[in-house]
Design a protein around this motif. Structure first.
Motif, short mmCIF file in Angstrom:
data_model
loop_
_atom_site.label_atom_id
_atom_site.label_comp_id
_atom_site.label_asym_id
_atom_site.label_seq_id
_atom_site.Cartn_x
_atom_site.Cartn_y
_atom_site.Cartn_z
N THR A 216 0.85 -1.19 0.00
CA THR A 216 0.00 0.00 0.00
C THR A 216 0.88 1.24 0.00
O THR A 216 2.10 1.16 0.11
CB THR A 216 -0.89 0.02 1.25
OG1 THR A 216 -0.04 0.07 2.41
CG2 THR A 216 -1.77 -1.23 1.33
N PHE A 217 0.24 2.41 -0.10
CA PHE A 217 1.00 3.66 -0.01
C PHE A 217 1.75 3.73 1.31
O PHE A 217 2.92 4.08 1.38
CB PHE A 217 0.07 4.88 -0.16
CG PHE A 217 -0.24 5.24 -1.58
CD1 PHE A 217 0.77 5.62 -2.44
CD2 PHE A 217 -1.54 5.23 -2.05
CE1 PHE A 217 0.50 5.96 -3.77
CE2 PHE A 217 -1.83 5.58 -3.36
CZ PHE A 217 -0.81 5.94 -4.22
N ALA A 218 1.06 3.37 2.40
CA ALA A 218 1.66 3.47 3.73
C ALA A 218 2.83 2.50 3.90
O ALA A 218 3.93 2.89 4.31
CB ALA A 218 0.60 3.21 4.80
N ASN A 219 2.61 1.22 3.54
CA ASN A 219 3.68 0.23 3.67
C ASN A 219 4.85 0.54 2.74
O ASN A 219 6.02 0.38 3.11
CB ASN A 219 3.14 -1.18 3.37
CG ASN A 219 2.18 -1.66 4.44
OD1 ASN A 219 2.21 -1.17 5.55
ND2 ASN A 219 1.32 -2.61 4.09
N LEU A 221 5.72 3.46 1.62
CA LEU A 221 6.43 4.64 2.11
C LEU A 221 7.40 4.27 3.23
O LEU A 221 8.52 4.79 3.30
CB LEU A 221 5.42 5.68 2.57
CG LEU A 221 5.90 7.10 2.87
CD1 LEU A 221 6.82 7.63 1.78
CD2 LEU A 221 4.71 8.03 3.07
N ARG A 222 6.98 3.34 4.10
CA ARG A 222 7.88 2.88 5.16
C ARG A 222 9.13 2.22 4.56
O ARG A 222 10.25 2.44 5.02
CB ARG A 222 7.15 1.86 6.05
CG ARG A 222 6.13 2.47 6.98
CD ARG A 222 5.68 1.45 8.03
NE ARG A 222 4.57 1.95 8.81
CZ ARG A 222 3.29 1.69 8.54
NH1 ARG A 222 2.98 0.92 7.51
NH2 ARG A 222 2.33 2.17 9.31
N VAL A 234 4.72 10.65 -3.39
CA VAL A 234 3.64 9.73 -3.06
C VAL A 234 2.45 10.10 -3.94
O VAL A 234 1.99 11.25 -3.90
CB VAL A 234 3.25 9.83 -1.56
CG1 VAL A 234 2.12 8.86 -1.23
CG2 VAL A 234 4.45 9.56 -0.68
N ILE A 237 -2.21 11.05 -1.02
CA ILE A 237 -2.43 10.83 0.41
C ILE A 237 -3.92 10.53 0.57
O ILE A 237 -4.76 11.44 0.50
CB ILE A 237 -2.00 12.05 1.24
CG1 ILE A 237 -0.48 12.24 1.14
CG2 ILE A 237 -2.41 11.88 2.70
CD1 ILE A 237 0.05 13.47 1.85
N GLU A 241 -3.20 7.06 7.87
CA GLU A 241 -1.93 6.36 8.05
C GLU A 241 -0.87 6.90 7.10
O GLU A 241 0.25 7.23 7.51
CB GLU A 241 -2.12 4.85 7.84
CG GLU A 241 -0.86 4.05 8.14
CD GLU A 241 -1.03 2.56 7.88
OE1 GLU A 241 -0.15 1.79 8.31
OE2 GLU A 241 -2.04 2.17 7.24
N THR A 242 -1.25 7.02 5.82
CA THR A 242 -0.31 7.56 4.82
C THR A 242 0.05 9.00 5.15
O THR A 242 1.21 9.41 5.04
CB THR A 242 -0.91 7.47 3.41
OG1 THR A 242 -1.32 6.13 3.15
CG2 THR A 242 0.10 7.90 2.36
N ALA A 246 3.78 10.38 5.85
CA ALA A 246 4.27 11.42 4.93
C ALA A 246 4.77 12.63 5.70
O ALA A 246 5.84 13.17 5.41
CB ALA A 246 3.16 11.81 3.96
N SER A 258 3.25 15.22 -2.98
CA SER A 258 2.07 14.35 -3.05
C SER A 258 0.84 15.13 -3.49
O SER A 258 0.90 16.35 -3.70
CB SER A 258 1.83 13.68 -1.69
OG SER A 258 0.85 12.63 -1.83
#
Length: 410
Positions: A216-219, A221-222, A234, A237, A241-242, A246, A258
């Motif tokens: 996902t965007f969140a995972n 990004l990590r 990104v 958003i 979470e994202t 960010a 983003s």
């Protein structure tokens, strides 16, 4: 070898053959005609009696063809084969992409495909992805000299957030790609995470979101943070979470670009607060928010002057432009010609506003000021609103009053 014109004419000939139509040729010709006609999306929608084909040109849908209903399944199957999708699956959504080559010219176009089951059968939407973003500049996109300076100042910072906002189809992604290409150099590491990847850009790492594999965007990004980047893009958003990751990314020495879905630049800041981000974090990280819309440009081949008459001024008095218009104001419009398909428009340009998060804006964020208050503060400090930018482009003969009012509904 058949010329392009002969191939395009063959589409009409093939359709007249009924059940003997060549589906392969039909799809090839449809893509070529769309590519030559500046079409961004091909919509293939089944109805009870036929298959409706529409083209989106400069953001506006146009009727193109009605195909016989009896070839609908073959059309969808051909698109699935090209996109490497399951041809035996008819009750689930499927997404894919493929590349179409134009053998006469050596050109090619990438197409993104979405297939969805509907009441009358599967429909398909084909998005034509061009590489034109490579040649875009802020000036070509429609940013004024003063707004270009605000953006360039933000790009020079080693950290912070640059946000592009607006509804779907407002050109946010193209703006971000333009900024990424301006930042791209051997001295920095740039990584993007997108859904989908719209354009391939040389010398940067681009990651495709894949929800099936948990990317996902969140995972993503990590994971990107462990890749030692300087600049991160990104695609969007979408959730708290994202947004949280960010903001923390921008706070720890990264420049992050983003997009957000908001109506204007000022609404971006309260929106982040609504997502659960602490006021001090928003105030510390956001550098600029760019609000934008895409409007159609007047066709240069059939542009004519429209003199201001008392009746025209009276009709415009009730619009947001009422107070801006002078008695000797000159407008322009396109009469409509073969080059623009009789529409009077050809191509698109951004109308935009650039909100700089200066000290006074940061103070307003810390006390949770409303979007209207933030907007008024920004205007008092020199922000040109989208409406004002649009009116300047009307005066310059780039677009029309009707077009600006069409995209700025409020």
């Amino acid at each position: 070898m058949a010329t392009t014109k002969e191939k395009l004419d063959k589409l009409e000939i093939d359709l007249s053959r009924g059940t003997d139509v060549s589906i392969i040729n039909l799809i090839d010709c449809l893509i070529e005609k769309a590519h030559r006609g500046r079409v961004s999306d091909i919509h293939i929608d089944p109805s009870p009696k036929n298959v409706r084909v529409r083209f989106r040109v400069d953001g506006v849908m146009q009727e193109a063809y009605n195909f016989p209903k009896n070839i609908h399944n073959e059309i969808i199957s051909r698109i699935k084969v090209l996109s490497k999708l399951r041809t035996d699956e008819h009750q689930a959504t499927q997404d894919g992409r493929f590349r179409h080559a134009f053998h006469e010219t050596g050109e090619f176009v990438d197409l993104r495909v979405s297939i969805v089951p509907t009441y009358h059968g599967e429909n398909a939407v084909l998005r034509l992805l061009s590489d034109k973003a490579e040649n875009f500049t802020l000036e070509a996109l429609g940013f004024s000299v003063s707004d270009q300076k605000k953006i360039l100042d933000a790009l020079k910072k080693p950290n912070g957030m640059i946000l592009a906002t607006g509804p779907t189809g407002s050109g946010k992604t193209t703006t971000l790609y333009t900024l990424i290409k301006m930042l791209n150099s051997p001295e920095v590491s740039i990584i993007t995470i997108e859904d989908p990847i719209e354009y391939a850009v040389d010398d940067i790492e681009q990651i495709q979101v894949n929800s099936k594999s948990g990317l996902t965007f969140a995972n993503g990004l990590r994971s990107i943070l462990r890749q030692d980047p300087n600049i991160i893009m990104v695609g969007e958003i979408r959730d708290a979470e994202t947004a949280g990751i960010a903001v923390n990314t921008a706070l720890t020495g990264h420049l992050l670009l983003s997009t957000l879905h908001t109506n204007d630049a000022a609404t971006t800041l309260p929106r982040l607060l609504d997502m659960g981000i602490e006021e001090y974090l928003v105030a510390s990280t956001v550098s600029i928010a760019i609000g934008q819309r895409l409007v159609r440009k007047i066709c240069e081949s059939c542009k004519v002057k429209v003199e201001m008459t008392p009746s025209l001024k009276e009709s415009l008095a009730e619009t947001p432009f009422g107070k801006m218009i002078k008695d000797d104001q000159v407008f322009y419009k396109g009469k409509g010609c073969p080059k623009c398909g009789k529409s009077g428009y050809s191509g698109r340009v951004c109308i935009n506003e650039v909100l700089v998060a200066d000290d006074i804006i940061r103070e307003a964020i810390l006390r949770k000021a409303s979007a209207n208050e933030i907007r008024n503060i920004a205007i008092s400090h020199g922000m040109t609103t989208m409406l004002e930018d649009g009116f300047q482009k009307i005066k310059n003969g780039q677009t029309t009053v009707e077009e600006i009012l069409r995209v700025i509904h409020d």
